[in-house]
Design a protein around this motif. Sequence first.
Motif, mmCIF file in Angstrom:
data_model
loop_
_atom_site.group_PDB
_atom_site.id
_atom_site.type_symbol
_atom_site.label_atom_id
_atom_site.label_comp_id
_atom_site.label_asym_id
_atom_site.label_seq_id
_atom_site.Cartn_x
_atom_site.Cartn_y
_atom_site.Cartn_z
ATOM 1 N N PRO A 24 -1.649 4.873 1.813
ATOM 2 C CA PRO A 24 -0.684 4.887 0.700
ATOM 3 C C PRO A 24 -1.345 5.233 -0.625
ATOM 4 O O PRO A 24 -2.410 4.706 -0.954
ATOM 5 C CB PRO A 24 -0.146 3.455 0.693
ATOM 6 N N ASN A 27 2.115 1.966 -4.490
ATOM 7 C CA ASN A 27 3.036 0.952 -3.978
ATOM 8 C C ASN A 27 4.105 0.717 -5.025
ATOM 9 O O ASN A 27 3.787 0.513 -6.203
ATOM 10 C CB ASN A 27 2.301 -0.359 -3.677
ATOM 11 N N PRO A 38 4.988 1.227 0.470
ATOM 12 C CA PRO A 38 3.920 2.208 0.225
ATOM 13 C C PRO A 38 4.480 3.619 0.122
ATOM 14 O O PRO A 38 5.416 3.990 0.824
ATOM 15 C CB PRO A 38 3.019 2.048 1.454
ATOM 16 N N GLY A 109 -2.166 2.340 -4.598
ATOM 17 C CA GLY A 109 -2.275 1.995 -3.195
ATOM 18 C C GLY A 109 -3.717 2.024 -2.716
ATOM 19 O O GLY A 109 -4.628 2.438 -3.445
#
Length: 385
Positions: A24, A27, A38, A109
Motif C-alpha cells: 500500500p 492509507n 490501503p 502506507g
Amino acid sequence: MSIRCHNRVLVLLAALFAAAALLPFLNHAPNRLVSGAPLGLAELFPTVAPALRALPLLLCLLAFVPGKPGAWLVLLSAQALFIALLYTTGAEAAQLAQTGSRLARTSPGSGLWLMMAVALLAASDAIGRLTRKPLWRWLLQAQIWIAPLWLLMSGHFDALSLLKEYANRQTVFDDAAARHLMLLFGTLSAALAMGLPLGILCHRRPRWQPGLFAALNIIQTVPSVALFGLLMAPLAGLAREFPALGAMGVSGTGVAPALIALTLYALLPLVRGVVAGLGEVPAPVLESAKGMGMTAAQRFWHVETPLAMPVWLKSLRVVAVQTVGMTVVAALIGAGGFGALVFQGLLSSALDLVLLGVIPVVALAVVLDALFTLVIGALEAKRDD
C-alpha cells in the motif's frame, strides 16, 4: 568487453523497491481511530503505475555505471525519487481531503515508507562512494533534506494525518520536546561531571578498573523499566523524610528518578571511552612533553586531552544517541518527553499519535549522530595534519 556490476548494494535496494511497489502506498481512514483502507499505486496512479514499477530496472542499470559518474547518477536519481515520493504524498493527501470527510485521515502506507527508506539508503551508499571526507559527506547528506523541509514549512503536508495530529496537539508536542531535551542535556551534563573524573582516575589507577567496571556493567544489565522502578521507592522515602528535597522536585516519579537512571546508564560507555582515549596517547609523546618541562596538569590539558578528544567524543556520541532513545521509556514513570505521546498513542490505539512521538526521537538521534560525526571527523583530520 564484459559488463560488470559495480554496485551490488544498489541491486539489492532495487529488489526491495520492487517489493515495496506492491505494498500500500497510502492509507485512507474515515477518522483517526480507524485503521483505514490501503491504497496501492494502481488505484492512485492507474496511468503511471507501470512506469513507477519499472524504476527498479533503472536502479539496476545504474549499478553498472562505474566510478564516481555512476555514484553521482545514483545520488541524483535517489534524491529526486525521494523528493518525488514526498511531493506526491502531500498532493494525494490534499486531494483526498477535498473529496472526503473533514475527519478523514490519510497516512503513508507501508510501501511508501519502504520506498523512501530505499531511496535514502541508495543516496547514502552513493555518498559513501563519492567521498570519504566527513565534511563533504555531511554536506551531501544534509542537502538531501533541503527540499523536504521546504515542503514541510510551506504546508504541503498539512493534509496528512500526522500533521493534523500535530496541529491538534501543538502545545503538548512543544512541552514534550522541551522536556525531552531537558532530560537529554541534564543526563549528559551529569554523566560528564561523573564520568570524566572516574575515567581519568581509572586510567591513573588501573587496579581500580575491574571493580568499577564490574559495578557499571551490573547497572547496564538491569532493564530500564526495572531500574526506574527500583529508584521510585527510595526517592519517595527521601522526599518524605526531607521535605526540602521534595520542594526541589525530588520524588518517586517524574524527572528525578529518570535523570538518575539515565545518568547511571550513561556512565559505562563514557568511562570506558575516557580510559580508552587516554590509553591511546602515545607514551613517547608524553615522555617528550615531560622532557620539555611540562607539569602533570600541563601534559593533561595540552597533550592528553587533545589527542584523546576524538575517542571521548565517540563515547559521548554513543551516550547521547542511547539517552535519546531511553528517555522515551522514562515517560512510564511520569518524566514526560516524547515517550508520553508514544504511550498515550499506544493506549488509545492512535498510530498517528505514536508516530508524532517516535519520528522526532529518530530525527533527534540522527541529527546528534551527524553532528558528532562531523566534529569527530574534523578533529581527526586536524590531528592527522
